[in-house]
Write a protein that holds these residues in place. Structure first.
Motif, PDB file in Angstrom:
ATOM      1  N   ASP A 135      14.715  40.519  10.879  1.00 37.33           N
ATOM      2  CA  ASP A 135      13.745  40.092   9.863  1.00 37.33           C
ATOM      3  C   ASP A 135      14.206  40.472   8.459  1.00 37.33           C
ATOM      4  OD1 ASP A 135      12.178  38.973  11.780  1.00 37.33           O
ATOM      5  OD2 ASP A 135      10.726  40.605  11.873  1.00 37.33           O
ATOM      6  N   ILE A 165      12.649  46.422  10.863  1.00 36.71           N
ATOM      7  CA  ILE A 165      13.049  45.191  10.195  1.00 36.71           C
ATOM      8  C   ILE A 165      14.561  45.017  10.122  1.00 36.71           C
ATOM      9  CG2 ILE A 165      13.069  46.162   7.851  1.00 36.71           C
ATOM     10  CD1 ILE A 165      11.701  43.562   6.922  1.00 36.71           C
ATOM     11  N   ARG A 208       8.694  48.713   8.903  1.00 36.73           N
ATOM     12  CA  ARG A 208       7.937  48.796  10.163  1.00 36.73           C
ATOM     13  C   ARG A 208       8.341  50.039  10.971  1.00 36.73           C
ATOM     14  NH1 ARG A 208       8.984  42.897  10.696  1.00 36.73           N
ATOM     15  NH2 ARG A 208      10.463  43.363  12.364  1.00 36.73           N
TER      16      ARG A 208
END
Length: 305
Positions: free
Chosen positions: A228, A47, A163
């Motif tokens: 993100d 991310i 992630r």
């Protein structure tokens, strides 16, 4: 004699002890990707990861390893003429995520360069099959080989949020296998990950220190453009410089003397950095850390060894 140039076992001090002079790290791009990007685990990457895969300071991946090294050395001679020894640092993306023949070719090319004294490879713990570790073991008989593992946190909730794509036992197993092969291990930790408390961060550092790890990188969380993490920036706290310095000191207090501190803040490309903006002045961050540590009685017993 004075214990170290700083109040912790810094990488500069460590390298001077080994090589008797300054050593500079050159970031290389081996042209690899990552299982978090090619669809094996995900396609979005971690991310916080930029499009350059944490290799934004590396030379172009279109050049050979030798040309990347030579071009970087030529540039460094203009600003750092006293540097004569270099670490070849494969930094971009996951640098053991490729066929073994390809890895052997590029790593051998780098380690054979006459000015390179050490090979450092950044990778994921889940991308270290036995054949790769055996390759690294063989290269380590030529010149020192370091493997840098991106752990970031031991906490499952945070790992899922960023992630990361593997569970903690995968990291523990990789450390033990690398250690058995005689490879030095450096672990990356991000301080200031969303929702993590001071105790969460200290728990991560303690876990690492209980394993046969040789070095640690303490990295400030940078929020970069086109990630993100940047999209979620309104939902978590950005550390102030004072907060980060206090967290750093608490972490450094519990790290044993034999573990080398390779980083205490980190760099981010200024054109990509969104927050924290105070981290742009790296020298100020380091000077403030040293100043605060001098004021603490906790450190007085560690000044002379």
């Amino acid at each position: 004699m004075l214990w170290r140039d700083k109040r912790y076992n810094s990488i500069n001090y460590h390298l001077k002890q080994i090589f008797n002079e300054r050593v500079y790290k050159i970031s290389l791009d081996g042209g690899m990707t990552c299982p978090n990007r090619d669809g094996t685990l995900d396609t979005r990457g971690c991310i916080f990861c930029s499009r350059g895969g944490s290799g934004d300071f590396a030379v172009s991946r279109t050049e050979t390893v030798t040309k990347q090294l030579n071009e970087a050395i030529d540039r460094l001679h203009l600003t750092k003429p006293g540097i004569r020894k270099y670490i070849a640092y494969f930094q971009s993306f996951t640098n053991t995520y490729a066929p073994i023949d390809y890895l052997e070719a590029i790593f051998t090319e780098a380690i054979s360069h006459p000015d390179v004294v050490c090979l450092s490879i950044a990778t994921r713990p889940d991308c270290l099959p036995d054949e790769v570790i055996d390759l690294l073991r063989r290269l380590n008989t030529i010149k020192p080989v370091w493997v840098e593992l991106g752990l970031q946190t031991i906490h499952p909730t945070t790992a899922n949020y960023i992630r990361r794509g593997y569970e903690l036992p995968v990291y523990d197993d990789a450390v033990n296998r690398l250690h058995s092969a005689g490879i030095e291990i450096i672990t990356h930790v991000i301080l200031g990950l969303p929702k993590e408390t001071l105790e969460d961060m200290l728990a991560t550092v303690r876990h690492i220190c209980n394993l046969p790890v040789n070095g640690i990188k303490l990295q400030l969380l940078h929020v970069l453009k086109d990630t993100d993490l940047a999209l979620d920036i309104d939902n978590f706290h950005i550390l102030t410089q004072e907060e980060y310095t206090n967290i750093l000191i608490r972490c450094l207090e519990i790290i044993p003397d034999n573990i080398v501190i390779h980083r205490v803040t980190g760099d981010a490309p200024k054109n990509l950095l969104i927050q924290p903006l105070w981290s742009r002045n790296k020298n100020n961050v380091l000077n403030n850390l040293n100043h605060q540590m001098k004021k603490l009685d906790t450190w007085q017993g560690r000044l002379v060894k």
